[in-house]
Design a protein around this motif. Sequence first.
Motif, PDB file in Angstrom:
ATOM      1  N   ALA A 279     -20.463 -11.539 -37.190  1.00  0.00           N
ATOM      2  CA  ALA A 279     -20.243 -12.053 -38.535  1.00  0.00           C
ATOM      3  C   ALA A 279     -19.933 -13.546 -38.517  1.00  0.00           C
ATOM      4  CB  ALA A 279     -19.108 -11.281 -39.204  1.00  0.00           C
ATOM      5  N   LYS A 280     -19.136 -13.975 -37.547  1.00  0.00           N
ATOM      6  CA  LYS A 280     -18.818 -15.402 -37.440  1.00  0.00           C
ATOM      7  C   LYS A 280     -20.061 -16.216 -37.128  1.00  0.00           C
ATOM      8  CE  LYS A 280     -13.986 -14.889 -36.018  1.00  0.00           C
ATOM      9  NZ  LYS A 280     -12.987 -15.124 -34.932  1.00  0.00           N
ATOM     10  N   GLU A 281     -20.962 -15.657 -36.330  1.00  0.00           N
ATOM     11  CA  GLU A 281     -22.186 -16.376 -35.974  1.00  0.00           C
ATOM     12  C   GLU A 281     -23.098 -16.562 -37.186  1.00  0.00           C
ATOM     13  OE1 GLU A 281     -23.873 -14.079 -32.872  1.00  0.00           O
ATOM     14  OE2 GLU A 281     -22.463 -14.781 -31.320  1.00  0.00           O
ATOM     15  N   THR A 282     -22.980 -15.656 -38.160  1.00  0.00           N
ATOM     16  CA  THR A 282     -23.802 -15.771 -39.368  1.00  0.00           C
ATOM     17  C   THR A 282     -23.146 -16.630 -40.450  1.00  0.00           C
ATOM     18  OG1 THR A 282     -22.863 -13.699 -40.223  1.00  0.00           O
ATOM     19  CG2 THR A 282     -24.906 -13.552 -38.946  1.00  0.00           C
ATOM     20  N   GLY A 283     -21.999 -17.239 -40.126  1.00  0.00           N
ATOM     21  CA  GLY A 283     -21.351 -18.149 -41.069  1.00  0.00           C
ATOM     22  C   GLY A 283     -20.256 -17.541 -41.912  1.00  0.00           C
ATOM     23  N   ALA A 284     -19.781 -16.337 -41.582  1.00  0.00           N
ATOM     24  CA  ALA A 284     -18.717 -15.695 -42.352  1.00  0.00           C
ATOM     25  C   ALA A 284     -17.383 -16.372 -42.076  1.00  0.00           C
ATOM     26  CB  ALA A 284     -18.626 -14.212 -42.005  1.00  0.00           C
ATOM     27  N   THR A 285     -16.480 -16.323 -43.038  1.00  0.00           N
ATOM     28  CA  THR A 285     -15.132 -16.848 -42.842  1.00  0.00           C
ATOM     29  C   THR A 285     -14.340 -15.925 -41.923  1.00  0.00           C
ATOM     30  OG1 THR A 285     -14.262 -15.661 -44.769  1.00  0.00           O
ATOM     31  CG2 THR A 285     -15.205 -17.848 -45.157  1.00  0.00           C
ATOM     32  N   GLU A 286     -13.167 -16.373 -41.531  1.00  0.00           N
ATOM     33  CA  GLU A 286     -12.335 -15.571 -40.626  1.00  0.00           C
ATOM     34  C   GLU A 286     -11.968 -14.233 -41.268  1.00  0.00           C
ATOM     35  OE1 GLU A 286     -10.260 -14.515 -37.228  1.00  0.00           O
ATOM     36  OE2 GLU A 286     -11.582 -16.240 -37.550  1.00  0.00           O
ATOM     37  N   ARG A 287     -11.590 -14.270 -42.535  1.00  0.00           N
ATOM     38  CA  ARG A 287     -11.214 -13.029 -43.221  1.00  0.00           C
ATOM     39  C   ARG A 287     -12.407 -12.089 -43.345  1.00  0.00           C
ATOM     40  NH1 ARG A 287      -8.420 -12.688 -49.276  1.00  0.00           N
ATOM     41  NH2 ARG A 287      -8.574 -10.426 -49.522  1.00  0.00           N
ATOM     42  N   GLU A 288     -13.569 -12.636 -43.694  1.00  0.00           N
ATOM     43  CA  GLU A 288     -14.761 -11.800 -43.812  1.00  0.00           C
ATOM     44  C   GLU A 288     -15.165 -11.217 -42.467  1.00  0.00           C
ATOM     45  OE1 GLU A 288     -16.868 -14.217 -47.541  1.00  0.00           O
ATOM     46  OE2 GLU A 288     -17.432 -14.626 -45.456  1.00  0.00           O
ATOM     47  N   ALA A 289     -15.010 -11.994 -41.418  1.00  0.00           N
ATOM     48  CA  ALA A 289     -15.356 -11.499 -40.083  1.00  0.00           C
ATOM     49  C   ALA A 289     -14.421 -10.372 -39.653  1.00  0.00           C
ATOM     50  CB  ALA A 289     -15.296 -12.643 -39.071  1.00  0.00           C
ATOM     51  N   VAL A 290     -13.140 -10.520 -39.944  1.00  0.00           N
ATOM     52  CA  VAL A 290     -12.170  -9.476 -39.577  1.00  0.00           C
ATOM     53  C   VAL A 290     -12.483  -8.169 -40.296  1.00  0.00           C
ATOM     54  CG1 VAL A 290      -9.739  -8.781 -39.767  1.00  0.00           C
ATOM     55  CG2 VAL A 290     -10.326 -11.064 -38.955  1.00  0.00           C
ATOM     56  N   THR A 291     -12.724  -8.254 -41.608  1.00  0.00           N
ATOM     57  CA  THR A 291     -13.016  -7.027 -42.362  1.00  0.00           C
ATOM     58  C   THR A 291     -14.360  -6.428 -41.965  1.00  0.00           C
ATOM     59  OG1 THR A 291     -13.904  -8.404 -44.157  1.00  0.00           O
ATOM     60  CG2 THR A 291     -11.611  -7.696 -44.333  1.00  0.00           C
ATOM     61  N   ALA A 292     -15.334  -7.270 -41.633  1.00  0.00           N
ATOM     62  CA  ALA A 292     -16.617  -6.742 -41.157  1.00  0.00           C
ATOM     63  C   ALA A 292     -16.439  -6.000 -39.844  1.00  0.00           C
ATOM     64  CB  ALA A 292     -17.624  -7.880 -41.000  1.00  0.00           C
ATOM     65  N   GLY A 293     -15.584  -6.548 -38.968  1.00  0.00           N
ATOM     66  CA  GLY A 293     -15.318  -5.859 -37.710  1.00  0.00           C
ATOM     67  C   GLY A 293     -14.634  -4.524 -37.918  1.00  0.00           C
ATOM     68  N   LEU A 294     -13.647  -4.483 -38.810  1.00  0.00           N
ATOM     69  CA  LEU A 294     -12.956  -3.216 -39.079  1.00  0.00           C
ATOM     70  C   LEU A 294     -13.887  -2.203 -39.733  1.00  0.00           C
ATOM     71  CD1 LEU A 294      -9.507  -4.554 -40.363  1.00  0.00           C
ATOM     72  CD2 LEU A 294     -10.007  -3.514 -38.151  1.00  0.00           C
ATOM     73  N   ALA A 295     -14.745  -2.674 -40.647  1.00  0.00           N
ATOM     74  CA  ALA A 295     -15.689  -1.765 -41.286  1.00  0.00           C
ATOM     75  C   ALA A 295     -16.619  -1.140 -40.258  1.00  0.00           C
ATOM     76  CB  ALA A 295     -16.499  -2.518 -42.343  1.00  0.00           C
ATOM     77  N   SER A 296     -17.121  -1.940 -39.326  1.00  0.00           N
ATOM     78  CA  SER A 296     -17.995  -1.400 -38.275  1.00  0.00           C
ATOM     79  C   SER A 296     -17.230  -0.451 -37.365  1.00  0.00           C
ATOM     80  CB  SER A 296     -18.582  -2.555 -37.455  1.00  0.00           C
ATOM     81  OG  SER A 296     -19.384  -3.386 -38.258  1.00  0.00           O
ATOM     82  N   MET A 297     -15.981  -0.796 -37.059  1.00  0.00           N
ATOM     83  CA  MET A 297     -15.189   0.053 -36.179  1.00  0.00           C
ATOM     84  C   MET A 297     -14.950   1.429 -36.795  1.00  0.00           C
ATOM     85  SD  MET A 297     -11.349  -0.641 -34.652  1.00  0.00           S
ATOM     86  CE  MET A 297     -10.548  -0.285 -36.218  1.00  0.00           C
ATOM     87  N   PHE A 298     -14.604   1.464 -38.086  1.00  0.00           N
ATOM     88  CA  PHE A 298     -14.342   2.761 -38.720  1.00  0.00           C
ATOM     89  C   PHE A 298     -15.630   3.554 -38.933  1.00  0.00           C
ATOM     90  CE2 PHE A 298     -10.293   0.735 -40.214  1.00  0.00           C
ATOM     91  CZ  PHE A 298      -9.460   1.585 -39.516  1.00  0.00           C
ATOM     92  N   THR A 299     -16.730   2.860 -39.215  1.00  0.00           N
ATOM     93  CA  THR A 299     -18.009   3.563 -39.337  1.00  0.00           C
ATOM     94  C   THR A 299     -18.390   4.207 -38.008  1.00  0.00           C
ATOM     95  OG1 THR A 299     -18.729   1.987 -41.025  1.00  0.00           O
ATOM     96  CG2 THR A 299     -20.426   3.317 -39.990  1.00  0.00           C
ATOM     97  N   ALA A 300     -18.188   3.451 -36.924  1.00  0.00           N
ATOM     98  CA  ALA A 300     -18.466   3.999 -35.600  1.00  0.00           C
ATOM     99  C   ALA A 300     -17.511   5.145 -35.265  1.00  0.00           C
ATOM    100  CB  ALA A 300     -18.351   2.896 -34.549  1.00  0.00           C
ATOM    101  N   ALA A 301     -16.248   5.024 -35.689  1.00  0.00           N
ATOM    102  CA  ALA A 301     -15.271   6.078 -35.413  1.00  0.00           C
ATOM    103  C   ALA A 301     -15.632   7.376 -36.119  1.00  0.00           C
ATOM    104  CB  ALA A 301     -13.879   5.614 -35.826  1.00  0.00           C
ATOM    105  N   VAL A 302     -16.206   7.256 -37.331  1.00  0.00           N
ATOM    106  CA  VAL A 302     -16.644   8.457 -38.045  1.00  0.00           C
ATOM    107  C   VAL A 302     -17.733   9.170 -37.259  1.00  0.00           C
ATOM    108  CG1 VAL A 302     -17.850   9.256 -40.116  1.00  0.00           C
ATOM    109  CG2 VAL A 302     -15.985   7.611 -40.313  1.00  0.00           C
ATOM    110  N   ASP A 303     -18.706   8.397 -36.738  1.00  0.00           N
ATOM    111  CA  ASP A 303     -19.774   8.996 -35.952  1.00  0.00           C
ATOM    112  C   ASP A 303     -19.232   9.570 -34.649  1.00  0.00           C
ATOM    113  OD1 ASP A 303     -21.739   8.367 -37.820  1.00  0.00           O
ATOM    114  OD2 ASP A 303     -22.011   6.356 -37.000  1.00  0.00           O
ATOM    115  N   ALA A 304     -18.299   8.836 -34.023  1.00  0.00           N
ATOM    116  CA  ALA A 304     -17.725   9.334 -32.770  1.00  0.00           C
ATOM    117  C   ALA A 304     -16.946  10.622 -32.994  1.00  0.00           C
ATOM    118  CB  ALA A 304     -16.818   8.265 -32.164  1.00  0.00           C
ATOM    119  N   ARG A 305     -16.221  10.702 -34.095  1.00  0.00           N
ATOM    120  CA  ARG A 305     -15.470  11.921 -34.405  1.00  0.00           C
ATOM    121  C   ARG A 305     -16.417  13.096 -34.645  1.00  0.00           C
ATOM    122  NH1 ARG A 305     -13.760  14.390 -39.120  1.00  0.00           N
ATOM    123  NH2 ARG A 305     -11.726  15.439 -39.003  1.00  0.00           N
ATOM    124  N   ALA A 306     -17.548  12.814 -35.317  1.00  0.00           N
ATOM    125  CA  ALA A 306     -18.514  13.880 -35.564  1.00  0.00           C
ATOM    126  C   ALA A 306     -19.130  14.390 -34.271  1.00  0.00           C
ATOM    127  CB  ALA A 306     -19.613  13.381 -36.500  1.00  0.00           C
TER     128      ALA A 306
END
Length: 304
Positions: A219-246
């Motif tokens: 996200a940072k490489e695409t020009g996102a701010t620090e806050r946007e990058a943090v939330t994008a990382g958490l969103a990806s982490m929880f999406t991956a966690a849902v798949d991992a739990r399944a």
Amino acid sequence: MVIVALVGLFALGDVPVECPRDFDTYYATTPFISEMLVLYLLAYIAAGAAMTIVCWSWLLDIDRRTAHGTKTAVTRPLRIGLLVLVIAALANIVFGLFKLTAIAARWAGRDWDALNESVSPLISASGIMIGAGLLVPAYGPGLIDRVWHPLLGIRDLRPLWRLVRRSGLTPGSRMFLPPPWYAGPEQVLLYRMTTIHDWMLELCAHSTDDVREAACRQAKETGATEREAVTAGLASMFTAAVDARAHTVAPAAEQNLLAVAAVRSAEADDRDLLVSISRALAAASARTPGSRRLPAAFGGRVRR
């Protein structure tokens, strides 16, 4: 004094015929009644003019204070209410002038009764507007805080809520029962936020920090701010966690601890973290519609 004079003139006059729609023009030439009509219309116009001046001056004062940064929760409802009152007062002035014109036409031997009858419905509309102008400042802030803002919160959390429902929480993880169908927006929003927090705690055992760091870096490489990058990382982490739990895949305990620490740090920096994550999910879904990514850390691939 005006009220006393109106009552006295009406008592002295003779009004044998009931005229609910054209009383003004029908009795425009009747002794005492004509004077009463002119007096009440002049008082009506004067009241409308005074109301317009007071409300408009107050409205300008609010605009000046807002321009200097003095703005509260009641500023917008008060401004709307004053503007509605100004419009209603101007309508009352027009209403009175039209009636006076029709009465003057009767004095001159002309029949302009249509002018009087055509503006009669205007008084009911202006009355409704005056009521609205008084009610909006009184009840507007409460409706905004207890209805409008919760509805906006429910809308903003919709992408994250869909992910929660897709993940399938276990019955024992719910903190309280869903609100009834007649529950207000505040109660629905509280339930969803609590359920999402409960869901995040359950997914901690399936979260990996590598996914979060990779998404944050991308996200940072695409020009996102620090806050946007943090939330994008958490969103990806929880999406991956849902798949991992399944797939009953659990990462290393060290990854869990790092993920939990990242969530706690983000919560401290962003009071609206859930909304930010939800918006990041919506943005990711818009970029890749119909796709769902299972991180390489869990042995997955992009599936369509």
